[in-house]
Motif scaffolding. Structure first.
Motif, PDB file in Angstrom:
ATOM      1  N   MET A  87       1.991 -18.751   0.840  1.00 37.51           N
ATOM      2  CA  MET A  87       2.351 -17.543   0.096  1.00 37.51           C
ATOM      3  C   MET A  87       1.129 -16.622  -0.055  1.00 37.51           C
ATOM      4  SD  MET A  87       4.373 -17.362  -3.507  1.00 37.51           S
ATOM      5  CE  MET A  87       3.086 -18.150  -4.473  1.00 37.51           C
ATOM      6  N   THR A  88       1.271 -15.420   0.404  1.00 35.16           N
ATOM      7  CA  THR A  88       0.134 -14.486   0.349  1.00 35.16           C
ATOM      8  C   THR A  88      -0.021 -13.920  -1.061  1.00 35.16           C
ATOM      9  OG1 THR A  88       0.770 -13.886   2.578  1.00 35.16           O
ATOM     10  CG2 THR A  88      -0.916 -12.539   1.564  1.00 35.16           C
ATOM     11  N   ARG A  89      -1.273 -13.843  -1.492  1.00 30.80           N
ATOM     12  CA  ARG A  89      -1.549 -13.288  -2.835  1.00 30.80           C
ATOM     13  C   ARG A  89      -2.134 -11.873  -2.699  1.00 30.80           C
ATOM     14  NH1 ARG A  89      -5.453 -18.134  -3.998  1.00 30.80           N
ATOM     15  NH2 ARG A  89      -5.779 -17.539  -1.830  1.00 30.80           N
ATOM     16  N   TYR A  90      -1.365 -10.915  -3.200  1.00 28.42           N
ATOM     17  CA  TYR A  90      -1.822  -9.524  -3.173  1.00 28.42           C
ATOM     18  C   TYR A  90      -2.207  -9.094  -4.585  1.00 28.42           C
ATOM     19  CZ  TYR A  90       0.679  -9.296   1.316  1.00 28.42           C
ATOM     20  OH  TYR A  90       1.124  -9.521   2.583  1.00 28.42           O
ATOM     21  N   VAL A  91      -3.342  -8.435  -4.688  1.00 27.56           N
ATOM     22  CA  VAL A  91      -3.726  -7.856  -5.979  1.00 27.56           C
ATOM     23  C   VAL A  91      -3.918  -6.348  -5.782  1.00 27.56           C
ATOM     24  CG1 VAL A  91      -5.499  -7.777  -7.783  1.00 27.56           C
ATOM     25  CG2 VAL A  91      -4.777  -9.991  -6.842  1.00 27.56           C
ATOM     26  N   VAL A  92      -3.279  -5.578  -6.652  1.00 21.79           N
ATOM     27  CA  VAL A  92      -3.379  -4.121  -6.589  1.00 21.79           C
ATOM     28  C   VAL A  92      -4.038  -3.636  -7.881  1.00 21.79           C
ATOM     29  CG1 VAL A  92      -2.038  -1.965  -6.541  1.00 21.79           C
ATOM     30  CG2 VAL A  92      -1.348  -3.908  -5.092  1.00 21.79           C
ATOM     31  N   VAL A  93      -5.142  -2.947  -7.772  1.00 21.54           N
ATOM     32  CA  VAL A  93      -5.844  -2.445  -8.962  1.00 21.54           C
ATOM     33  C   VAL A  93      -5.543  -0.957  -9.126  1.00 21.54           C
ATOM     34  CG1 VAL A  93      -8.041  -2.336 -10.196  1.00 21.54           C
ATOM     35  CG2 VAL A  93      -7.695  -4.073  -8.426  1.00 21.54           C
ATOM     36  N   GLY A  94      -4.873  -0.632 -10.222  1.00 21.24           N
ATOM     37  CA  GLY A  94      -4.537   0.772 -10.491  1.00 21.24           C
ATOM     38  C   GLY A  94      -3.043   0.953 -10.623  1.00 21.24           C
ATOM     39  N   THR A  95      -2.622   1.531 -11.752  1.00 23.49           N
ATOM     40  CA  THR A  95      -1.184   1.681 -12.019  1.00 23.49           C
ATOM     41  C   THR A  95      -0.695   3.101 -11.766  1.00 23.49           C
ATOM     42  OG1 THR A  95      -1.695   2.075 -14.347  1.00 23.49           O
ATOM     43  CG2 THR A  95      -1.108  -0.176 -13.739  1.00 23.49           C
ATOM     44  N   GLY A  96      -1.471   3.870 -11.029  1.00 16.97           N
ATOM     45  CA  GLY A  96      -1.023   5.220 -10.663  1.00 16.97           C
ATOM     46  C   GLY A  96      -0.065   5.158  -9.484  1.00 16.97           C
ATOM     47  N   VAL A  97       0.259   6.310  -8.936  1.00 19.08           N
ATOM     48  CA  VAL A  97       1.293   6.360  -7.902  1.00 19.08           C
ATOM     49  C   VAL A  97       0.877   5.607  -6.630  1.00 19.08           C
ATOM     50  CG1 VAL A  97       0.596   8.634  -7.003  1.00 19.08           C
ATOM     51  CG2 VAL A  97       2.938   7.849  -6.693  1.00 19.08           C
ATOM     52  N   ALA A  98      -0.416   5.604  -6.287  1.00 15.58           N
ATOM     53  CA  ALA A  98      -0.842   4.888  -5.081  1.00 15.58           C
ATOM     54  C   ALA A  98      -0.602   3.389  -5.246  1.00 15.58           C
ATOM     55  CB  ALA A  98      -2.315   5.166  -4.787  1.00 15.58           C
ATOM     56  N   GLY A  99      -0.975   2.849  -6.408  1.00 14.35           N
ATOM     57  CA  GLY A  99      -0.792   1.424  -6.675  1.00 14.35           C
ATOM     58  C   GLY A  99       0.671   1.027  -6.702  1.00 14.35           C
ATOM     59  N   VAL A 100       1.491   1.834  -7.364  1.00 11.13           N
ATOM     60  CA  VAL A 100       2.921   1.501  -7.485  1.00 11.13           C
ATOM     61  C   VAL A 100       3.626   1.643  -6.127  1.00 11.13           C
ATOM     62  CG1 VAL A 100       5.101   2.138  -8.597  1.00 11.13           C
ATOM     63  CG2 VAL A 100       3.005   2.017  -9.943  1.00 11.13           C
ATOM     64  N   ALA A 101       3.263   2.670  -5.362  1.00 13.04           N
ATOM     65  CA  ALA A 101       3.841   2.811  -4.014  1.00 13.04           C
ATOM     66  C   ALA A 101       3.473   1.595  -3.171  1.00 13.04           C
ATOM     67  CB  ALA A 101       3.320   4.083  -3.354  1.00 13.04           C
ATOM     68  N   ALA A 102       2.270   1.069  -3.387  1.00 15.69           N
ATOM     69  CA  ALA A 102       1.829  -0.095  -2.613  1.00 15.69           C
ATOM     70  C   ALA A 102       2.641  -1.336  -2.963  1.00 15.69           C
ATOM     71  CB  ALA A 102       0.338  -0.347  -2.855  1.00 15.69           C
ATOM     72  N   ILE A 103       2.852  -1.601  -4.258  1.00 19.79           N
ATOM     73  CA  ILE A 103       3.598  -2.824  -4.581  1.00 19.79           C
ATOM     74  C   ILE A 103       5.065  -2.687  -4.153  1.00 19.79           C
ATOM     75  CG2 ILE A 103       2.059  -3.700  -6.388  1.00 19.79           C
ATOM     76  CD1 ILE A 103       4.108  -2.847  -8.433  1.00 19.79           C
ATOM     77  N   ASP A 104       5.582  -1.488  -4.203  1.00 17.58           N
ATOM     78  CA  ASP A 104       6.943  -1.222  -3.732  1.00 17.58           C
ATOM     79  C   ASP A 104       7.057  -1.607  -2.244  1.00 17.58           C
ATOM     80  OD1 ASP A 104       9.506  -0.294  -3.742  1.00 17.58           O
ATOM     81  OD2 ASP A 104       9.018   1.840  -3.903  1.00 17.58           O
ATOM     82  N   THR A 105       6.092  -1.174  -1.461  1.00 11.40           N
ATOM     83  CA  THR A 105       6.105  -1.463  -0.019  1.00 11.40           C
ATOM     84  C   THR A 105       5.815  -2.941   0.255  1.00 11.40           C
ATOM     85  OG1 THR A 105       5.352   0.783   0.401  1.00 11.40           O
ATOM     86  CG2 THR A 105       5.102  -0.785   2.209  1.00 11.40           C
ATOM     87  N   LEU A 106       4.843  -3.507  -0.478  1.00 10.92           N
ATOM     88  CA  LEU A 106       4.507  -4.929  -0.270  1.00 10.92           C
ATOM     89  C   LEU A 106       5.739  -5.802  -0.498  1.00 10.92           C
ATOM     90  CD1 LEU A 106       1.027  -5.188  -2.040  1.00 10.92           C
ATOM     91  CD2 LEU A 106       1.475  -5.580   0.394  1.00 10.92           C
ATOM     92  N   ARG A 107       6.476  -5.480  -1.577  1.00 10.82           N
ATOM     93  CA  ARG A 107       7.652  -6.305  -1.882  1.00 10.82           C
ATOM     94  C   ARG A 107       8.730  -6.135  -0.808  1.00 10.82           C
ATOM     95  NH1 ARG A 107       7.373 -10.453  -3.346  1.00 10.82           N
ATOM     96  NH2 ARG A 107       6.660 -10.255  -5.492  1.00 10.82           N
ATOM     97  N   SER A 108       8.857  -4.934  -0.292  1.00  3.41           N
ATOM     98  CA  SER A 108       9.883  -4.722   0.731  1.00  3.41           C
ATOM     99  C   SER A 108       9.530  -5.454   2.028  1.00  3.41           C
ATOM    100  CB  SER A 108      10.065  -3.222   0.999  1.00  3.41           C
ATOM    101  OG  SER A 108       8.966  -2.720   1.729  1.00  3.41           O
ATOM    102  N   ARG A 109       8.241  -5.718   2.265  1.00  2.06           N
ATOM    103  CA  ARG A 109       7.828  -6.400   3.496  1.00  2.06           C
ATOM    104  C   ARG A 109       7.749  -7.898   3.319  1.00  2.06           C
ATOM    105  NH1 ARG A 109       9.133  -3.497   7.277  1.00  2.06           N
ATOM    106  NH2 ARG A 109       8.215  -5.188   8.487  1.00  2.06           N
ATOM    107  N   ASP A 110       7.495  -8.349   2.103  1.00  2.00           N
ATOM    108  CA  ASP A 110       7.221  -9.771   1.893  1.00  2.00           C
ATOM    109  C   ASP A 110       7.892 -10.227   0.587  1.00  2.00           C
ATOM    110  OD1 ASP A 110       6.153 -12.291   1.603  1.00  2.00           O
ATOM    111  OD2 ASP A 110       4.109 -11.688   2.171  1.00  2.00           O
ATOM    112  N   ARG A 111       9.026 -10.878   0.728  1.00  2.00           N
ATOM    113  CA  ARG A 111       9.811 -11.250  -0.453  1.00  2.00           C
ATOM    114  C   ARG A 111       9.198 -12.401  -1.245  1.00  2.00           C
ATOM    115  NH1 ARG A 111      14.470  -8.500  -0.302  1.00  2.00           N
ATOM    116  NH2 ARG A 111      15.425  -9.711  -1.968  1.00  2.00           N
ATOM    117  N   SER A 112       8.386 -13.231  -0.559  1.00  2.00           N
ATOM    118  CA  SER A 112       7.876 -14.416  -1.263  1.00  2.00           C
ATOM    119  C   SER A 112       6.451 -14.232  -1.786  1.00  2.00           C
ATOM    120  CB  SER A 112       7.911 -15.612  -0.314  1.00  2.00           C
ATOM    121  OG  SER A 112       7.018 -15.369   0.755  1.00  2.00           O
ATOM    122  N   ALA A 113       5.818 -13.123  -1.456  1.00  2.00           N
ATOM    123  CA  ALA A 113       4.409 -12.947  -1.833  1.00  2.00           C
ATOM    124  C   ALA A 113       4.220 -12.908  -3.349  1.00  2.00           C
ATOM    125  CB  ALA A 113       3.884 -11.644  -1.241  1.00  2.00           C
ATOM    126  N   GLU A 114       2.992 -13.276  -3.755  1.00  2.00           N
ATOM    127  CA  GLU A 114       2.644 -13.155  -5.173  1.00  2.00           C
ATOM    128  C   GLU A 114       1.911 -11.815  -5.325  1.00  2.00           C
ATOM    129  OE1 GLU A 114       0.765 -16.703  -7.054  1.00  2.00           O
ATOM    130  OE2 GLU A 114      -0.749 -15.207  -7.629  1.00  2.00           O
TER     131      GLU A 114
END
Lengths: 88, 432
Positions: B1-28
Motif C-alpha cells: 500500500m503506497t503512502r502519500y502525504v500532501v502538505v497544504g490544504t489549499g486548492v493544489a493539495g485538495v486537487a492532488a488528493i482528489d486525483t490520488l484517490r481516483s488513481r489508487d483506491r487502496s493508498a493511504e
C-alpha cells in the motif's frame, strides 16, 4: 423602433433561458460560492463548477442569477442541443 | 500500500488528493495543514469583505464531499522534512513516513519592514483569519490606509470601503498597477475608486506607522504628512512558503523548482500551487503564478505522476477575470511591462507572464465605460485586456490560448478600426 428592439431582445433572452442551461468553466472559477449563495432554489452551482459539469439539475429555473453575479465570468448560458429548434 | 502525504490544504493539495484517490483506491493518503479553516476559497475572501457572501460560504467541501476521498487529516505545522528517511515531522502531532510527498504549502504576504509594521491594526489578506481580523478591526475603526499594488491592494481598498471606512490608498508611483495596466486603464480604475470616495495619494511612501498603546493610530509619509487611521492594510506581494523544502536541501529559487511533472530535485517529493516554480523543458524558462486554476492543475498533474501515471504540466496562457473597482476585467496573456514600485514580488491572484511585453503592437478601443486592448503579434494575438463589457472575454480567451492564426484579419487591425467587432466576427466564423 426602440421598443421593437427591446421586445425582440427580451424574447431572445427568454428563448435562450428556456432552451439552454448554465455551463461553468473551471479555468475561471475560484470556488467563491457566490453562485450557490444566490441560487433562489438552493442548487449548489459551485459544486457543479468544481466537477466541471453543466447545471443539469431539473429544478434549475435558468433565472440567470448565478451567471449575473459570478464575479469571475465563470458561468454562461449555452443552448442545449436536446431542445434545439429546427432552423426555419 | 503506497503512502502519500500532501502538505497544504489549499486548492493544489485538495486537487492532488482528489486525483490520488481516483488513481489508487487502496493508498493511504494523509493531508497535513496548519490552517485551522482547512480548504476554503482564498479568492472568495475579497467577497466576504465586501459582504457579498457570509463567512460560512467560504468553506468549499461538505462532509459528504470529503467522504469519497477517504483521506486522513492531520492538523499541524510541518516542521521538518527528511528526504533520506522519507519522513515528515509535524511538531507535537508526530512523524509521518511517506513513499511520495507533495508540498503545496502556498505563499504568504511579504512582511513589511516599515517601522511600526508589528502594531495591532496592521493587516494583510492571506487567509481566513486575516479576513476575520479585518472585519473585526473595522467595527472600531474610522479610517484605513492601504499600501501596495495589484489586485490584492484594490480588493483591500474595496473591502475596507464596504466595511464603512474612509480609505486612503498610497501609491509610490504615478498610477495604479503600471506593469500590467496601461495609463488609460489605470486612470479608469482610479477614477471609479475616487468616485466611490477612495482618497489616492500618488508618489507617496510610508516612513512610519504610528502607534498608541500598541495599536495603529496613524501613518507618516516620507514627505512628513501624517494621516490618522486605525488600520494599515498591506499588499506588497507574496513569497513562496518554502522554508521546509529549503531546509531539506531541495532545489529552490523564487519557489520550489520542479520539472514539468511537478517533481522536485528529490524524485519522491513533488510541489504544486503557489510554492512551485515549474521549469519548462523546451524554453528553460520558469514563471511564478499565484492563480487558483494553475494551482489546481499543478496539484492534479503532480498527483498523477506520484501515482505512476506520467503526465506533464503544459502551462496555459495565464488568465484572470476580476472585478476591479466595480469594473469587470479580463487579463489574458502578455499585456504589460516595466516595474511596479508598489510590489516587491508577484501579487496574489497574478501571473508573472502578464508582465512580459513581447514584440507586439498594442491597439485599443475605448468608450466611456468599456475598454479593449489587444497585443497583436505577427500572426496571432498574444494578450488582451477587456474592461467593462465582457462579450469579448470568451472569444479572446479562446483565440489567445489556441494561438489562432489571425493572418486573414491582421491588415484590418489598425488604430481607429472597430477592433472589437473585427475580433468578434473572426471568432464567430472560426467556431461556426
Amino acid at each position: 423602433m426602440g421598443i421593437e428592439l427591446s421586445l425582440s431582445n427580451e424574447s431572445k433572452h427568454r428563448e435562450v433561458m428556456a432552451t439552454g442551461h448554465v455551463i461553468p468553466v473551471q479555468s475561471r472559477c475560484v470556488q467563491c460560492g457566490i453562485c450557490s449563495f444566490n441560487c433562489p432554489i438552493g442548487i449548489d452551482v459551485r459544486r457543479h463548477a468544481w466537477m466541471g459539469e453543466p447545471i443539469d439539475d431539473s429544478h434549475c429555473l435558468t433565472c440567470g442569477e448565478c451567471v449575473r453575479r459570478c464575479p469571475r465570468g465563470a458561468l454562461r448560458f449555452e443552448r442545449t442541443e436536446l431542445f434545439k429548434r429546427e432552423e426555419a | 500500500m503506497t503512502r502519500y502525504v500532501v502538505v497544504g490544504t489549499g486548492v493544489a493539495g485538495v486537487a492532488a488528493i482528489d486525483t490520488l484517490r481516483s488513481r489508487d483506491r487502496s493508498a493511504e493518503i494523509t493531508l497535513v495543514g496548519d490552517d485551522p479553516h482547512g480548504f476554503y476559497s482564498r479568492p472568495g475572501l475579497a467577497y466576504y469583505l465586501t459582504g457579498e457572501i457570509p463567512e460560512k460560504q467560504l468553506t468549499i467541501f461538505t462532509k459528504e464531499d470529503w467522504k469519497p476521498l477517504n483521506s486522513k487529516y492531520v492538523r499541524g505545522n510541518a516542521t521538518r522534512l527528511n528526504p533520506q528517511k522519507h519522513q515528515l515531522e509535524i511538531g507535537s502531532a508526530g512523524t509521518l513516513t511517506y513513499d511520495r510527498l507533495l508540498l503545496a504549502t502556498g505563499s504568504v504576504a511579504v512582511p513589511s519592514s516599515i517601522p511600526g509594521a508589528d502594531l495591532q491594526g496592521v493587516v494583510k489578506l492571506d487567509d481566513f483569519d486575516d479576513a476575520r481580523r479585518i472585519v473585526s478591526l473595522a467595527r472600531h475603526a474610522r479610517s484605513a490606509v492601504v499600501v501596495g499594488g495589484g489586485i490584492i491592494a484594490v480588493e483591500l481598498v474595496e473591502g475596507l470601503k464596504a466595511l464603512g471606512l474612509k480609505v486612503h490608498y498610497f501609491l509610490r508611483g504615478e498610477r495604479y498597477w503600471p506593469n500590467v495596466l496601461d495609463e488609460n486603464e489605470s486612470r479608469l480604475l482610479e477614477h471609479r475608486l475616487t468616485e466611490d470616495g477612495v482618497i489616492f495619494h500618488f508618489q507617496t511612501e510610508t516612513a512610519e506607522i504610528l502607534g498608541k498603546n500598541g495599536k495603529v493610530a496613524g501613518i507618516r509619509t516620507t514627505k512628513g504628512e501624517t494621516i490618522r487611521c486605525e488600520i494599515v492594510a498591506m499588499g506588497i506581494g507574496v513569497k513562496a512558503r518554502m522554508e521546509l523544502a529549503k531546509a531539506a536541501g531541495l532545489a529552490t529559487e523564487r519557489g520550489i523548482l520542479t520539472n514539468e511533472t511537478m517533481q522536485t530535485s528529490d524524485p519522491d517529493i513533488f510541489a504544486a500551487g503557489d510554492v512551485s516554480q515549474v521549469r519548462e523543458a523546451l524554453s528553460g524558462q520558469s514563471f511564478m503564478d499565484t492563480l487558483w486554476h494553475p494551482a489546481r492543475e499543478t496539484g492534479r498533474i503532480a498527483a498523477f505522476n506520484m501515482a505512476g501515471v506520467s503526465k506533464t504540466y503544459k502551462r496555459k496562457v495565464a488568465i484572470n477575470v476580476v472585478r476591479l473597482a466595480g469594473v469587470m476585467t479580463t487579463i489574458i496573456g502578455a499585456v504589460g511591462s516595466g516595474i511596479d514600485d508598489d510590489l516587491v514580488s508577484v501579487a496574489r491572484g497574478s501571473s508573472e507572464t502578464w508582465q512580459q511585453l513581447p514584440n507586439t503592437i498594442s491597439m485599443q478601443s475605448n468608450s466611456d465605460v468599456n475598454h479593449l486592448r489587444l497585443m497583436i503579434g505577427e500572426q496571432s494575438l498574444l494578450g488582451a485586456m477587456v474592461m467593462g463589457d465582457q462579450k469579448l472575454s470568451w472569444p479572446l480567451q479562446d483565440l489567445i490560448s489556441s494561438n489562432a492564426d489571425i493572418t486573414s484579419i491582421r491588415h484590418l487591425l489598425h488604430p481607429g478600426a472597430a477592433l472589437g467587432q473585427i475580433v468578434m466576427d473572426f471568432w464567430s466564423n472560426l467556431v461556426k
